[in-house]
Design an enzyme around this catalytic site. Sequence first.
Site, PDB file in Angstrom:
ATOM      1  N   ASP A  68      42.750  45.951  24.745  1.00  0.00           N
ATOM      2  CA  ASP A  68      44.114  46.037  25.299  1.00  0.00           C
ATOM      3  C   ASP A  68      45.128  46.168  24.157  1.00  0.00           C
ATOM      4  OD1 ASP A  68      42.452  44.353  27.329  1.00  0.00           O
ATOM      5  OD2 ASP A  68      44.247  44.877  28.485  1.00  0.00           O
ATOM      6  N   GLU A  71      52.838  46.104  28.612  1.00  0.00           N
ATOM      7  CA  GLU A  71      52.305  44.862  29.157  1.00  0.00           C
ATOM      8  C   GLU A  71      52.056  43.769  28.112  1.00  0.00           C
ATOM      9  OE1 GLU A  71      48.791  45.100  31.662  1.00  0.00           O
ATOM     10  OE2 GLU A  71      49.399  43.194  32.546  1.00  0.00           O
ATOM     11  N   ASP A 119      50.773  50.694  30.218  1.00  0.00           N
ATOM     12  CA  ASP A 119      49.741  49.686  30.467  1.00  0.00           C
ATOM     13  C   ASP A 119      48.519  50.105  29.651  1.00  0.00           C
ATOM     14  OD1 ASP A 119      48.029  47.741  31.317  1.00  0.00           O
ATOM     15  OD2 ASP A 119      48.557  47.917  33.437  1.00  0.00           O
ATOM     16  N   ILE A 163      45.565  48.845  29.098  1.00  0.00           N
ATOM     17  CA  ILE A 163      44.365  48.888  29.958  1.00  0.00           C
ATOM     18  C   ILE A 163      44.782  48.350  31.310  1.00  0.00           C
ATOM     19  CG2 ILE A 163      42.042  48.053  30.463  1.00  0.00           C
ATOM     20  CD1 ILE A 163      41.409  47.899  27.597  1.00  0.00           C
ATOM     21  N   ASP A 164      44.926  49.250  32.260  1.00  0.00           N
ATOM     22  CA  ASP A 164      45.195  48.817  33.624  1.00  0.00           C
ATOM     23  C   ASP A 164      43.832  48.571  34.262  1.00  0.00           C
ATOM     24  OD1 ASP A 164      46.611  48.315  35.985  1.00  0.00           O
ATOM     25  OD2 ASP A 164      46.315  50.381  36.647  1.00  0.00           O
ATOM     26  N   THR A 200      41.977  45.527  33.607  1.00  0.00           N
ATOM     27  CA  THR A 200      41.145  44.918  32.552  1.00  0.00           C
ATOM     28  C   THR A 200      39.883  44.284  33.142  1.00  0.00           C
ATOM     29  OG1 THR A 200      43.141  44.507  31.284  1.00  0.00           O
ATOM     30  CG2 THR A 200      41.185  43.327  30.573  1.00  0.00           C
ATOM     31  N   LYS A 243      42.949  54.762  41.241  1.00  0.00           N
ATOM     32  CA  LYS A 243      43.201  55.013  42.672  1.00  0.00           C
ATOM     33  C   LYS A 243      44.231  56.120  42.849  1.00  0.00           C
ATOM     34  CE  LYS A 243      43.831  50.391  43.516  1.00  0.00           C
ATOM     35  NZ  LYS A 243      43.169  49.749  42.355  1.00  0.00           N
ATOM     36  N   ARG A 263      48.284  49.195  48.958  1.00  0.00           N
ATOM     37  CA  ARG A 263      48.379  47.971  48.149  1.00  0.00           C
ATOM     38  C   ARG A 263      49.348  46.987  48.801  1.00  0.00           C
ATOM     39  NH1 ARG A 263      46.977  47.400  42.734  1.00  0.00           N
ATOM     40  NH2 ARG A 263      47.825  45.571  41.724  1.00  0.00           N
ATOM     41  N   ASP A 321      52.144  49.283  36.234  1.00  0.00           N
ATOM     42  CA  ASP A 321      50.995  49.477  37.134  1.00  0.00           C
ATOM     43  C   ASP A 321      51.204  50.651  38.085  1.00  0.00           C
ATOM     44  OD1 ASP A 321      49.546  47.341  36.120  1.00  0.00           O
ATOM     45  OD2 ASP A 321      50.290  45.917  37.604  1.00  0.00           O
TER      46      ASP A 321
END
Length: 318
Positions: free
Chosen positions: A47, A70, A123, A125-126, A128, A238, A252, A265
């Site tokens: 990250d 982030e 982000d 690593i979205d 994680t 997604k 979501r 995100d």
Amino acid sequence: MTTPDLGGMLAVARRAVRAAAALCMQVAAAGPHRLEKIGREPVTLADYGSQALILGLLAESFPDHGVLAEEGSAHLLAEGGVSGVAAVAAFVADATGVECSAEDLVGRIDHRGGRGTPLWAVDPIDGTKGFLRGDQFAVAVGLIDGGRPIAGVLGCPRLTIAGIEGVLVWGGPGLGAFVEPIAVGDPTPIAVSTVDEARRARVLGSVETDHGDPEVIRRAVARAGLGGGWVRIDSQAKYAAVAAGLAEAYLRPRNRADWRERVWDHAAGAAIVTGAGGRVTDLDGLDLDFSTGGTLENNRGVLATNGLVHGMVLGVVG
Ligand code: AMP
Ligand code: MG
């Protein structure tokens, strides 16, 4: 300095995401001890390395642009200590071919730019948790102007689109949307699916139950008779899947009334789905409002679709 054009900004973002995604896979390949969570948060060396690469490039190319990202170095220092910092710096030096001191690393991770617009939402690593499980994750860089996402790049090394294993997906409103191999290769246009019947509509949701109440999704699927299947995958992969026509809807719902979605995100994914011809709103049908800082204060949940099934899904989510 003249204001760079959107194409120029996207070129830098694509380069940054490509390099960052490669670093993440390097860390994953280096073995489980490199992947351990740092502290109690689901955050890894990757990250921080990914964020340092991306923000380093943004700082160099667009020093005046604002940045929302982030991670911060304080947590790495507190939980990973000197050896954690050195390990991340070594991955960054490896990726760039240029020495990276501890000081350089901290400066890059904590770069937040000026007050100029546009604003980058990063982000590193979205997903994680997906990254750690060996499932989907995304390196996400979105560009916001006037409170709207205007462009986005997602690096998804474990996602296959149009036969390409490991993809870079990018685009934005009015720009179209494209996929290319994460390693190297030419971009090909992608578009949302043309499915408009409930019985064929495929739905995506989070793997992590506390990131979106699966019961709300289950109810919506049943009520609207969405019959194409409901698949749970991590991260903004997604959005990439909806943009490429692999699913019709990404739903979501909130599972806590006080949860506010994080800008990083959604900025990149929302820009890409819109560019691919889809539609993104919250669960009240309102446009996502990216003008309220690091969180979407004025929105409740998120729905991203191919446009054709949007009303149908909105009508059944309470
Ligand atoms: P996903 O992989 O789609 O489940 O989303 C991952 C993202 O969920 C992370 O980047 C977090 O920012 C975000 N997240 C963390 N806690 C929550 C929560 N309670 N509700 C919704 N999203 C969350
Ligand atoms: Mg995230």
